[in-house]
Design an enzyme around this catalytic site. Structure first.
Site, PDB file in Angstrom:
ATOM      1  N   GLU B 284       0.830  -1.204   0.000  1.00 13.81           N
ATOM      2  CA  GLU B 284       0.000   0.000   0.000  1.00 13.81           C
ATOM      3  C   GLU B 284       0.867   1.258   0.000  1.00 13.81           C
ATOM      4  OE1 GLU B 284      -3.690  -0.644   2.098  1.00 13.81           O
ATOM      5  OE2 GLU B 284      -3.561   1.360   2.968  1.00 13.81           O
ATOM      6  N   GLU B 287       2.019   1.693  -3.396  1.00 16.36           N
ATOM      7  CA  GLU B 287       0.907   2.170  -4.214  1.00 16.36           C
ATOM      8  C   GLU B 287       0.701   3.670  -4.023  1.00 16.36           C
ATOM      9  OE1 GLU B 287      -2.824   0.294  -3.273  1.00 16.36           O
ATOM     10  OE2 GLU B 287      -3.887   1.290  -4.930  1.00 16.36           O
ATOM     11  N   CYS B 310      -8.341  -2.060   4.338  1.00 16.61           N
ATOM     12  CA  CYS B 310      -8.190  -3.232   5.221  1.00 16.61           C
ATOM     13  C   CYS B 310      -9.496  -3.651   5.859  1.00 16.61           C
ATOM     14  CB  CYS B 310      -7.250  -2.931   6.377  1.00 16.61           C
ATOM     15  SG  CYS B 310      -5.785  -2.081   5.904  1.00 16.61           S
ATOM     16  N   SER B 330      -7.439   1.899  -2.073  1.00 13.29           N
ATOM     17  CA  SER B 330      -6.249   1.121  -2.413  1.00 13.29           C
ATOM     18  C   SER B 330      -6.700  -0.213  -2.975  1.00 13.29           C
ATOM     19  CB  SER B 330      -5.420   0.901  -1.147  1.00 13.29           C
ATOM     20  OG  SER B 330      -4.539  -0.182  -1.342  1.00 13.29           O
ATOM     21  N   LYS B 369     -15.430  -9.671   8.043  1.00  9.53           N
ATOM     22  CA  LYS B 369     -14.453 -10.573   7.428  1.00  9.53           C
ATOM     23  C   LYS B 369     -15.097 -11.872   6.972  1.00  9.53           C
ATOM     24  CE  LYS B 369     -10.606  -8.188   8.255  1.00  9.53           C
ATOM     25  NZ  LYS B 369      -9.841  -7.626   7.140  1.00  9.53           N
ATOM     26  N   GLU B 372     -16.302 -11.001   3.721  1.00 10.96           N
ATOM     27  CA  GLU B 372     -15.183 -10.750   2.811  1.00 10.96           C
ATOM     28  C   GLU B 372     -14.606 -12.056   2.256  1.00 10.96           C
ATOM     29  OE1 GLU B 372     -11.528  -9.364   4.580  1.00 10.96           O
ATOM     30  OE2 GLU B 372     -11.132  -8.017   2.899  1.00 10.96           O
ATOM     31  N   GLU B 377     -14.148 -12.521  -5.498  1.00  8.23           N
ATOM     32  CA  GLU B 377     -12.791 -12.112  -5.892  1.00  8.23           C
ATOM     33  C   GLU B 377     -11.722 -12.801  -5.056  1.00  8.23           C
ATOM     34  OE1 GLU B 377     -15.940  -9.432  -6.073  1.00  8.23           O
ATOM     35  OE2 GLU B 377     -14.723  -9.292  -4.274  1.00  8.23           O
ATOM     36  N   CYS B 526     -10.151  -1.848  14.826  1.00  7.24           N
ATOM     37  CA  CYS B 526     -10.454  -3.278  14.989  1.00  7.24           C
ATOM     38  C   CYS B 526     -10.600  -3.690  16.459  1.00  7.24           C
ATOM     39  CB  CYS B 526      -9.372  -4.119  14.346  1.00  7.24           C
ATOM     40  SG  CYS B 526      -9.096  -3.687  12.630  1.00  7.24           S
TER      41      CYS B 526
END
Ligand SMILES: Cc1cc2nc3c(=O)[nH]c(=O)nc-3n(C[C@H](O)[C@H](O)[C@H](O)COP(=O)(O)O)c2cc1C
Ligand code: SF4
Lengths: 388, 596
Positions: B284, B287, B310, B330, B369, B372, B377, B526
């Protein structure tokens, strides 16, 4: 007890003269304090049911520091058995708008809102026409007060003042915590006077005839006259203006069908008075107050069904946010059904009365708090009918 | 406005409190506990459950103590006969509409209603059972959240959470009276509405109306299957939360015990998401520098500010609410998904494992998550990269099921490889942590020097303010970064989606001049995730964050680029950040979703 007799009055609907808004012209010669004192002096108490002194409400709101204040007219008229506000708005809307404008002048508000029950939408065109006339006068005399209409969408709870504000603000109509009261934080969290349609119309009457004259009617605790919506087992159902403070017996003599067994005073959320108490019951704030609903029942009626209907109404119309009311209403309803079917003993009614008592003191708003009125008065007076 | 002191008496004891204090808080100052249900320290006042009612002398109505401010001369009783009987009624009423199958319930032992009913000894079934059969049908459409209306007590904490903290509004009160309930838009299943799966509603649900979808049995089955090699990864925030569900006070770091417990449970490889957190910084950070170069040198139109990726709740929020800003995210996968992709490729190769026979489990402070790992993907390894996501709470439950005496465990170390990490990765768990980690590395790459903050602690990035901003001036850069000479790098950090919305509105309106924005969906980051132990409060989250930063201080390595395993993987496998392999395994794309 002041001895009053039943007396028919004609103030609210009387005297629509050709000179429009004449009372406004006269009233606006006075200062805001003078107006408030006149209303205070008249002893007028709110005609929506709760009976808060109108002048006091206005005074509190006037004393609030705020650049913006509002006047709201509660035309949600949702109490079962009440249909007087509709009649007022149909026949004498000018009086209501006058009352609102007078209030605006007294408290320093520039905007007034009429919160109209959704079912009364058909009144909107004629009301708008009247608003146009009002605004012409308003301009002519530089009153600078504007009136708007807001439509309700059919929930009884939106007649409760703070839920009504929520609804006006585009939110779900749920009552707010109090304090703060509307006089401090109402519509858009600004100081607001909210009064019933009839209250505003009565203000116009008071300003016209003067507090001194108005005060001659009624009793110390219940000044003046008011409209009664009479329904049920009566040959003359309809709207009748009567002096406050009469004994219920005289009312029944006048309006009953000769076989009256009970009168539900004040709508579903009011009290049920049985025949044996007609004589000692006064209709007024010193006795049993009413927003105007008088439902007359004769001996062919099952009081179990009457109570059942009311409880169904509350179970459905509770906003559902607070526990005592949301669940309490369901328990009362299912509870009397269980007793009727013999699934619970008659003594269960005592448990239910205690529950109603909790609702009365622990519910968040007037809806939940008043379910105990019909519940206890019907259970106490017609216990047999509930059980068997 | 100066605050006046108000004098009152509670249970006959005089007390003076600031004007505006609620009766509930005034009673707290005297150590009188008044029970509450709809009240929550993170939320606005509702005053709807009525459990907290108290008697005020001279008043006909009881007052909801959470919603009633004190006034001069008040005399309050918190335990009078009227109060007790009303309170008991309220609890009994709540139980009568609650599917009280406590012994079979997922929240058994951590339920506020259960606790109250126990305290008030309500067991005589005074009232009739009102639970409806149709409410017992649990909505399990979402891979993250289960919604069981038969357990709901209508406190509306979830509604306020979703609205006030997250600005999502996926949950709302619908209907009235006996039909009133908490529902979604048009009563659609949770997976078809704007829900971000953040799970903050779960954290504030007093009962089991909202819980995580749990995959404990699936994970046990994998562990017990001798054919299967089960890899487990643990997110940074889990190690500062797990202890709370196992009898410890908030704020304990239990990294070593947690690793030991996972080994006891039978996971074949116990690895650390922190490793891919470090890797995320490499990818990142590169990037960001690449985007800046394109913008400043090549004059290309690139999406700036760049935003972190994230937090999968945040990603789904963007996909629903700001689809016009997806380019700004990102392209880096979250550390969990980077880890998953590498576990079944790089790790499998190194260990001689057949990825077909691997199950990859992650322990996360997060419910999003779970969604996710299910995204289409997320299959770069040729398999589902992460098979099961367990929350901190589910792990605690497994540890209890296995009869492990957690407090007595001896610390153990993560397995290698993919077990090494730095302090920079650990702080990913707190709001501002990704930003701090990124700055530690990026600044050093560009200037050859450490970030100019004492002891590497970038304090402006820390703390619980909803939106934080910082600027770092970049001077004396290394020759290849000359285009950044003198540039003032502006960054912003938000946690909780309502705060993110403030930043996004500013970005959309073009009034923000940031280069880089960190967003974590959950309050506190988190550590306050939707999968963390219940209850949560600002104090609890503060303690967890403190623990995270102390873990960072205790690490020898505190900059992501110094992680030797990260250096190794670039040498052996990935070759360079943003390289071909990285592109295939570590980066992803997003899709616009509808709001309704
Ligand atoms: C459930 C509920 C419904 C109510 N509905 C009405 C209504 O339809 N019309 C009304 O004027 N007041 C209604 N009220 C009373 C209002 O809250 C408020 O007291 C009234 O508008 C004040 O006006 P007044 O002082 O002129 O009576 C209702 C109150 C409750 C608790
Ligand atoms: S008493 Fe009934 S109507 Fe009033 S707030 Fe409570 S649930 Fe709503």
């Amino acid at each position: 007890m002041e001895n009053k007799t039943l007396k028919k009055i004609d103030l609210i609907f009387a005297g629509y003269t050709s000179t429009k808004y004449k009372v406004l012209e006269k009233t606006f010669q006075k200062t805001p304090d003078e107006i408030i004192n006149e209303v205070l002096d008249s002893g007028l108490k709110g005609r929506g049911g709760a009976g808060f002194p109108t002048g006091l409400k206005w005074k509190f709101t006037k004393n609030q520091e705020s650049d913006v204040k509002y006047v709201v007219c509660n035309a949600d008229e949702g109490e079962p058995g009440t249909f007087k506000d509709r009649e007022i708005l149909e026949r004498v809307p000018r009086k209501v708008f006058s009352g609102m404008a007078i209030c605006g002048r007294a408290i320093g508000a520039k905007e007034g809102y009429l919160y109209l029950r959704g079912e009364y939408t058909y009144l909107v065109p004629s009301l708008l026409k009247e608003i146009e006339i009002f605004e012409e006068y308003s301009k002519q005399y530089n009153y600078g007060f504007k009136i708007f209409i807001r439509l309700g969408s059919g929930a009884y709870i939106c007649g409760e003042e703070s839920a009504l504000f929520e609804s006006m603000e585009g939110k779900r109509g749920e009552p707010r915590n109090k304090p703060p009261y509307p006089t401090v934080s109402g519509y858009n969290s600004k100081p607001t006077v909210i009064n019933n349609v009839e209250t505003f119309a009565t203000v116009q009457v008071i300003c016209k005839i003067g507090a001194q004259e108005y005060k001659k009617l009624g009793t110390t605790d219940s000044r003046g006259s008011k409209l009664f919506s009479v329904s049920g087992d009566t040959p003359i159902a309809g709207i009748h203006e009567l002096e406050l403070g009469m004994p219920l017996q005289e009312f029944v003599d006048e309006f009953g069908d000769g076989d009256t067994k009970a009168v539900q005073v004040g709508g579903a959320s009011g009290h049920c008075v049985p025949r044996k108490q007609f004589n000692q019951t006064v209709i007024g704030f010193e006795g049993i107050p009413t927003g105007g609903s008088m439902m007359v029942f004769n001996s062919s009626r099952s009081m179990y069904n009457v109570l059942h209907d009311y409880l169904e109404f509350f179970t459905e119309e509770s906003c559902g946010q607070c526990t005592p009311c949301r669940v309490g209403c369901q328990q009362l309803l299912k509870g009397i059904e269980a007793v009727k079917r013999g699934e619970r003993p008659p003594s269960y009614l005592e448990d239910l009365k205690r529950l109603a008592q909790t609702m009365k003191i622990a519910a968040k708003c007037g809806l939940g708090q008043s379910v105990a009125n019909p519940f206890n008065s019907i259970i106490d007076n017609f216990r047999e009918e509930i059980i068997y | 406005m100066s605050k006046y002191l108000v004098n009152l008496k509670i249970n006959n004891i005089p007390v003076s409190v600031e004007e505006g204090t609620t009766i509930l808080d005034a009673a707290k100052q005297l150590n009188f506990k008044i029970p509450t249900l709809c009240n929550h320290p993170d939320l606005s006042i509702a005053g709807n459950c009525r459990v907290c009612v108290v008697e005020v002398k001279g008043q006909r109505l009881l007052a909801a103590s959470c919603a009633t401010p004190v006034s001069e001369g008040m005399e309050i009783s918190t335990n009078s006969e009227k109060v007790r009987s009303s309170r008991k009624h309220v609890i009994e009423l709540l139980l009568s509409e609650h599917n009280a199958d406590c012994t079979k319930c997922y929240k058994n032992g951590n339920c506020e209603l259960q606790e109250l009913s126990n305290e008030y000894r309500v067991g005589d079934h005074l009232f009739l059972d009102l639970v409806r059969a149709k409410d017992k049908i649990v909505d399990i459409s979402s891979p993250s959240i289960a919604k069981d209306d038969s357990k709901c007590i209508r406190c509306q904490r979830c509604v306020r959470t979703c609205d006030e903290l997250q600005a999502v509004g996926a949950l709302a009160v619908v209907h009235k009276g006996d039909h009133q309930k908490i529902s979604t838009f048009l009563n659609k299943p949770l997976n078809e509405v704007v829900c971000t799966n953040c799970g903050q509603c779960i954290n504030r649900c007093p009962t089991a109306a909202l819980t995580e979808r749990n995959y404990i049995e699936e994970v046990w089955n994998a562990i017990n299957n001798p054919e299967i090699h089960v890899v487990v990864q643990t997110a940074p925030a889990v190690r500062v939360g797990l202890g709370e569900d196992l009898g410890l006070e908030p704020g304990h770091r239990v990294t070593g015990k947690m690793v030991a417990a996972l080994k006891h449970l039978g996971f074949d490889s116990v690895l650390d998401t922190d490793f891919t957190a470090d890797l995320t910084i490499m990818e990142e950070g590169t990037e960001l520098l690449t985007r800046l170069k394109k913008a400043l040198v090549d004059g290309e139109k690139v999406a700036l500010p760049m935003m972190t990726s994230c937090s999968p709740g945040w990603i789904k929020f963007q996909e629903h609410i700001y689809p016009n800003l997806l380019e700004n995210l990102s392209t880096c996968k979250s550390p969990q998904q980077m880890f998953g992709a590498l576990a079944k490729t790089y790790y499998a190769q190194k260990k001689g494992l057949n990825p077909k026979n691997m199950i990859s489990v992650s322990i996360m402070p997060c419910t999003a998550k779970k969604f996710e790992c299910d995204r289409p993907e997320m299959r770069s390894s040729g398999f589902q990269d992460v098979d099961y996501v367990l929350t901190t709470r589910e792990l605690a439950r497994m540890i209890k099921q296995a009869g492990i005496d957690f407090e007595k465990l001896h610390d153990e170390n993560y397995d290698s490889i993919l077990g090494e990490s730095t302090g920079a990765a650990v702080i990913f768990g707190a709001t501002g942590g990704v930003m701090e980690a990124a700055l530690r590395t990026a600044y050093e790459i560009v200037t050859g020097r450490e970030v100019p903050f004492t002891n590497l602690n970038i304090l402006p990035a820390r703390g619980m303010q909803g939106v934080k901003e910082a600027s770092v001036r970049i001077n004396n850069v290394l020759p290849q970064w000359s285009f950044l000479e003198g540039v003032e790098l502006n960054v912003a950090i938000a946690h909780g989606l309502a705060n993110a919305k403030v930043l996004m509105d500013a970005v959309s309106a073009g009034t923000a001049n940031y280069h880089f924005i960190e967003v974590m969906a959950c309050p506190g980051g988190c550590i306050g995730g939707g999968g963390q132990p219940i209850p949560t409060s600002p104090e609890i989250r503060k303690k967890r964050a403190d623990a995270i930063y102390s873990e960072d201080e205790h690490m020898t390595l505190r900059k992501s680029h110094e992680n030797p395993e990260v250096q190794q993987i670039y040498k052996d496998f990935l070759h360079e950040p943003l390289g071909h392999k990285s592109h295939d395994l570590l980066h992803t794309h997003y899709k616009a979703r509808k709001r309704y």
